[in-house]
Design a protein around this motif. Structure first.
Motif, mmCIF file in Angstrom:
data_model
loop_
_atom_site.group_PDB
_atom_site.id
_atom_site.type_symbol
_atom_site.label_atom_id
_atom_site.label_comp_id
_atom_site.label_asym_id
_atom_site.label_seq_id
_atom_site.Cartn_x
_atom_site.Cartn_y
_atom_site.Cartn_z
ATOM 1 N N ASP A 9 0.845 -1.195 0.000
ATOM 2 C CA ASP A 9 0.000 0.000 0.000
ATOM 3 C C ASP A 9 0.883 1.249 0.000
ATOM 4 O O ASP A 9 1.560 1.543 0.978
ATOM 5 C CB ASP A 9 -0.919 -0.002 1.226
ATOM 6 N N LEU A 10 0.860 1.953 -1.131
ATOM 7 C CA LEU A 10 1.661 3.175 -1.285
ATOM 8 C C LEU A 10 0.769 4.372 -1.606
ATOM 9 O O LEU A 10 1.197 5.306 -2.274
ATOM 10 C CB LEU A 10 2.693 2.980 -2.411
ATOM 11 N N ARG A 11 -0.468 4.345 -1.120
ATOM 12 C CA ARG A 11 -1.362 5.484 -1.375
ATOM 13 C C ARG A 11 -0.865 6.734 -0.658
ATOM 14 O O ARG A 11 -0.128 6.650 0.309
ATOM 15 C CB ARG A 11 -2.785 5.144 -0.941
ATOM 16 N N GLN A 12 -1.282 7.854 -1.147
ATOM 17 C CA GLN A 12 -0.902 9.164 -0.592
ATOM 18 C C GLN A 12 0.598 9.427 -0.712
ATOM 19 O O GLN A 12 1.174 10.136 0.103
ATOM 20 C CB GLN A 12 -1.358 9.307 0.869
ATOM 21 N N ILE A 13 1.217 8.829 -1.713
ATOM 22 C CA ILE A 13 2.613 9.113 -2.035
ATOM 23 C C ILE A 13 2.590 9.682 -3.446
ATOM 24 O O ILE A 13 2.210 8.984 -4.387
ATOM 25 C CB ILE A 13 3.479 7.829 -1.980
ATOM 26 N N PRO A 14 2.932 10.949 -3.610
ATOM 27 C CA PRO A 14 2.845 11.558 -4.941
ATOM 28 C C PRO A 14 3.977 11.094 -5.873
ATOM 29 O O PRO A 14 4.886 11.835 -6.195
ATOM 30 C CB PRO A 14 2.920 13.064 -4.645
ATOM 31 N N MET A 15 3.905 9.817 -6.285
ATOM 32 C CA MET A 15 4.958 9.289 -7.147
ATOM 33 C C MET A 15 4.593 9.462 -8.619
ATOM 34 O O MET A 15 3.425 9.540 -8.974
ATOM 35 C CB MET A 15 5.245 7.836 -6.818
ATOM 36 N N LYS A 72 3.833 -9.536 -9.301
ATOM 37 C CA LYS A 72 2.694 -10.314 -8.793
ATOM 38 C C LYS A 72 2.016 -9.652 -7.595
ATOM 39 O O LYS A 72 1.009 -10.134 -7.103
ATOM 40 C CB LYS A 72 3.164 -11.715 -8.382
ATOM 41 N N THR A 73 2.582 -8.553 -7.124
ATOM 42 C CA THR A 73 2.074 -7.871 -5.936
ATOM 43 C C THR A 73 1.054 -6.806 -6.331
ATOM 44 O O THR A 73 1.270 -6.058 -7.281
ATOM 45 C CB THR A 73 3.241 -7.195 -5.176
ATOM 46 N N GLN A 74 -0.031 -6.739 -5.583
ATOM 47 C CA GLN A 74 -0.996 -5.660 -5.798
ATOM 48 C C GLN A 74 -0.415 -4.409 -5.148
ATOM 49 O O GLN A 74 -0.259 -4.349 -3.928
ATOM 50 C CB GLN A 74 -2.352 -5.994 -5.183
ATOM 51 N N ILE A 75 -0.081 -3.417 -5.974
ATOM 52 C CA ILE A 75 0.472 -2.166 -5.455
ATOM 53 C C ILE A 75 -0.631 -1.123 -5.498
ATOM 54 O O ILE A 75 -1.122 -0.769 -6.563
ATOM 55 C CB ILE A 75 1.697 -1.703 -6.279
ATOM 56 N N LEU A 76 -1.041 -0.677 -4.313
ATOM 57 C CA LEU A 76 -2.074 0.352 -4.216
ATOM 58 C C LEU A 76 -1.381 1.713 -4.223
ATOM 59 O O LEU A 76 -0.449 1.933 -3.459
ATOM 60 C CB LEU A 76 -2.866 0.189 -2.920
ATOM 61 N N PHE A 77 -1.832 2.596 -5.106
ATOM 62 C CA PHE A 77 -1.230 3.921 -5.130
ATOM 63 C C PHE A 77 -2.251 4.950 -5.567
ATOM 64 O O PHE A 77 -3.270 4.616 -6.157
ATOM 65 C CB PHE A 77 0.014 3.939 -6.034
ATOM 66 N N THR A 78 -1.966 6.198 -5.251
ATOM 67 C CA THR A 78 -2.830 7.301 -5.618
ATOM 68 C C THR A 78 -2.332 7.848 -6.948
ATOM 69 O O THR A 78 -1.180 8.269 -7.052
ATOM 70 C CB THR A 78 -2.774 8.413 -4.552
ATOM 71 N N ASP A 79 -3.188 7.808 -7.957
ATOM 72 C CA ASP A 79 -2.817 8.316 -9.270
ATOM 73 C C ASP A 79 -2.921 9.842 -9.240
ATOM 74 O O ASP A 79 -4.004 10.395 -9.098
ATOM 75 C CB ASP A 79 -3.737 7.729 -10.336
ATOM 76 N N ILE A 80 -1.787 10.513 -9.321
ATOM 77 C CA ILE A 80 -1.750 11.975 -9.282
ATOM 78 C C ILE A 80 -1.885 12.497 -10.706
ATOM 79 O O ILE A 80 -1.065 12.182 -11.569
ATOM 80 C CB ILE A 80 -0.414 12.479 -8.669
#
Length: 152
Positions: free
Chosen positions: A114-120, A134-142
């Motif tokens: 879980d990498l949400r709220q990281i402005p990558m 194979k890992t579900q990577i959760l992120f915030t699409d900026i």
């Protein structure tokens, strides 16, 4: 625990501990002695002031869940690759833009990152996806278009 810089030494005598939550204590340092908690399966260090995790974290062979959200982490120690039971890392809201190459060794076990709220950027995300396909990577699409609005 009351607010403090590091973990109390007495804690490391609890060698049979399976779960440990130290949340919102302004913790700046996770002591190297964390490795004495060899049976730890769940470690929650949410909402502290951590800038790094110790390499000794890699000795927690039973660790399944690592929660380090709302800290100041920029990367993980290379030793994270030794955590062969790790299935979930919750690291949202950290300035975590780069994963160590060694994390690739967890590609068959790590289910969620879980990498949400990281402005990558898209390329930073894609680099992480390459390491852990194979890992579900959760992120915030900026949406970068918001920075280039036409103000006519």
């Amino acid at each position: 625990l009351p607010q403090r810089d590091s973990l109390p030494e007495e804690l490391f005598r609890l060698t049979e501990l399976r779960e440990l939550t130290i949340k919102g204590c302004r913790l700046c340092i996770v002591n190297q002695e964390i490795e004495k908690l060899t049976h730890l399966q769940y470690l929650n260090l949410d909402h502290n002031k951590l800038v790094r995790l110790p390499e000794s974290l890699g000795n927690l062979k039973d660790l399944r869940t690592l929660v380090v959200s709302r800290n100041l982490l920029e990367t993980f120690p290379d030793a994270i690759a030794q955590l062969k039971c790790l299935v979930s890392i919750d690291a949202w809201n950290n300035p975590l833009y780069v994963l160590p190459e060694s994390i690739k060794q967890l590609e068959n076990t790590l289910q969620t990152l879980d990498l949400r709220q990281i402005p990558m950027t898209k390329s930073e995300y894609e680099a992480m996806e390459q390491l852990l396909p194979k890992t579900q990577i959760l992120f915030t699409d900026i949406c970068e278009c918001e920075n280039h609005r036409d103000h006519n």
